[in-house]
Design a protein around this motif. Structure first.
Motif, PDB file in Angstrom:
ATOM      1  N   PHE A 182       2.564   1.928  -3.377  1.00 46.24           N
ATOM      2  CA  PHE A 182       1.501   2.301  -4.267  1.00 46.24           C
ATOM      3  C   PHE A 182       1.406   3.702  -4.267  1.00 46.24           C
ATOM      4  O   PHE A 182       1.533   4.450  -5.197  1.00 46.24           O
TER       5      PHE A 182
ATOM      6  N   SER B 271      -1.279  -2.650  -7.170  1.00 47.12           N
ATOM      7  CA  SER B 271      -2.640  -2.810  -6.745  1.00 47.12           C
ATOM      8  C   SER B 271      -3.243  -4.272  -6.687  1.00 47.12           C
ATOM      9  O   SER B 271      -2.343  -5.281  -7.012  1.00 47.12           O
TER      10      SER B 271
ATOM     11  N   ALA C  54      -6.228   2.001 -10.594  1.00 45.60           N
ATOM     12  CA  ALA C  54      -5.106   2.635 -10.581  1.00 45.60           C
ATOM     13  C   ALA C  54      -4.648   3.566 -11.678  1.00 45.60           C
ATOM     14  O   ALA C  54      -4.223   4.655 -11.417  1.00 45.60           O
TER      15      ALA C  54
ATOM     16  N   ARG D 192       0.955  -1.315  -0.062  1.00 42.14           N
ATOM     17  CA  ARG D 192       0.011   0.008   0.054  1.00 42.14           C
ATOM     18  C   ARG D 192       0.880   1.188  -0.019  1.00 42.14           C
ATOM     19  O   ARG D 192       0.754   2.307  -0.838  1.00 42.14           O
TER      20      ARG D 192
END
Length: 401
Positions: free
Chosen positions: A10, A125, A133, A7
């Motif tokens: 990302f 993702s 995304a 996470r």
């Protein structure tokens, strides 16, 4: 150093995307000051802007799949280092030559960092979340543009050192994001284990029709950018009557806000519908900028900026999702880099051409010429989306039977 979680990786990749667009747009609010204080023409401003995509294009051609081989993290860090050099050259600039070299380093940095960061957002993702995304990638890119407008407008209007302080702030942010980027995983499963070598961007034969449709849609957002970013502040001041840089920045940030909101809505739509809507709103935006000049209206300029943001978001998110979704895993970075190549090539041609027309014939003539030429690009995007989506639908029906 311990790697970031999936996470956190990302959102770090998303911050790199936002920084790339902030870096791309960072001089937008300062261009009028260069014209007033240094006496540069609209043509020179356009070439300063265009030095960025011109430098970026060979990077995409030569290093388009670099991150598939050496890793997303290493390529992103190289890009951030080049962006930092470019921004610092703007801090130290004494004449146009410094600005041209600085923009070239910005192009080098964005060329190295933007594509792997965009791909990393997909890879970090959950499975099947390419549209999410792509939408978030578009939204964070809009956030980067908004920061360029608001920070640049506010600091150039009210702070000391208006030609330099906005770039100092950006340099500090780049250093902070680079510190987080060091925590990204060194490698991801979709990378190619073979040794990297200089080679052309590879578009697999079976992907070429889809690539053409996706890249033209993607390029449409860059075409819009070649009007809004180098000329937006000039349009607001000269045609809409805004004489405050922060107000102008706020008006232009509507462009970015519309991108962010639309990108989050776009993930609910079919990707081909998204591309079609992008073409329609993009064409509407360029003609609303023309109407701004004839009506001398801040309200129309506001509507034009909002419409441009909607069109940009649909173009960018739709094109990027197509390039990611239909790419073979080991060619994903190459497909995305190819899309950026088409986009920046369009921008590198469009911005100087538009600037030359404005310098020679005035802002209104340039806007009309740009509206006509850019509308042709948007029409091609719309027709391509209809034809390719229909061909894919027929192919899926044939396979199912």
């Amino acid at each position: 150093m311990r790697s970031l979680s999936e996470r956190a990786s990302f959102w770090t990749a998303g911050a790199v995307v936002a920084l790339a667009l902030w870096t791309s747009a960072c001089p937008t609010m300062i261009y009028p000051l260069y014209q007033a204080d240094w006496g540069v023409t609209s043509t020179t401003v356009a070439w300063i802007f265009a030095a960025y995509p011109i430098a970026l294009i060979p990077v995409l051609v030569i290093f388009g799949d670099l991150s598939d081989h050496i890793g997303r993290r290493a390529t992103i860090l190289l890009g951030l280092a080049a962006e930092l050099i470019g921004v610092l050259l703007f801090v130290l600039a004494r004449d146009v030559t410094w600005l041209l070299i600085g923009r070239a380093f910005m192009g080098l940095g964005v060329g190295l960092s933007l594509s792997p960061a965009s791909v990393a957002m997909v890879e970090f993702s959950t499975a099947g979340a390419e549209k999410r995304a792509g939408a978030i990638g578009t939204a964070v890119s809009a956030f980067g543009i908004a920061l360029a407008m608001l920070v640049g407008g506010g600091l150039s209007e009210y702070a000391a050192y208006p030609l330099r302080l906005t770039f100092v702030v950006l340099a500090v942010v780049i250093v902070v994001v680079a510190a987080f980027a060091f925590g990204l995983p060194r490698h991801t499963p979709n990378e190619d284990s073979s040794r990297w070598r200089v080679r052309a961007i590879v578009i697999p034969r079976g992907n070429r029709g889809v690539f053409a449709a996706g890249s033209i849609a993607f390029a449409s957002s860059f075409v819009l950018g070649s009007l809004v970013l180098p000329l937006g502040a000039k349009i607001a001041h000269q045609l809409a009557g805004s004489d405050n840089a922060l107000v102008t920045g706020a008006l232009l940030s509507v462009f970015a806000l519309s991108i962010a909101v639309t990108a989050l809505l776009a993930k609910r739509l079919d990707i081909w519908t998204t591309v079609i809507l992008g073409a329609v709103f993009s064409a509407g935006a360029v003609w609303l900028f023309v109407v701004t000049g004839t009506a001398h209206s801040v309200v129309v300029f506001f509507l034009a900026s909002a419409c441009a943001g909607i069109g940009y978001a649909f173009d960018f998110a739709g094109g990027l999702t197509i390039l990611n979704r239909y790419a073979a895993p080991h060619h994903r970075a190459s497909m995305v880099s190819g899309g950026y190549l088409v986009g920046y090539l369009s921008q590198g041609i469009g911005a100087p051409a538009l600037g030359a027309i404005v310098t020679a014939n005035g802002l209104m003539t340039g806007l009309r010429a740009g509206a006509i030429a850019f509308s042709v690009v948007f029409a091609v995007s719309l027709v391509g989306a209809v034809l390719v989506s229909r061909a894919l639908r027929f192919r899926d029906i044939a396979y199912s039977n």
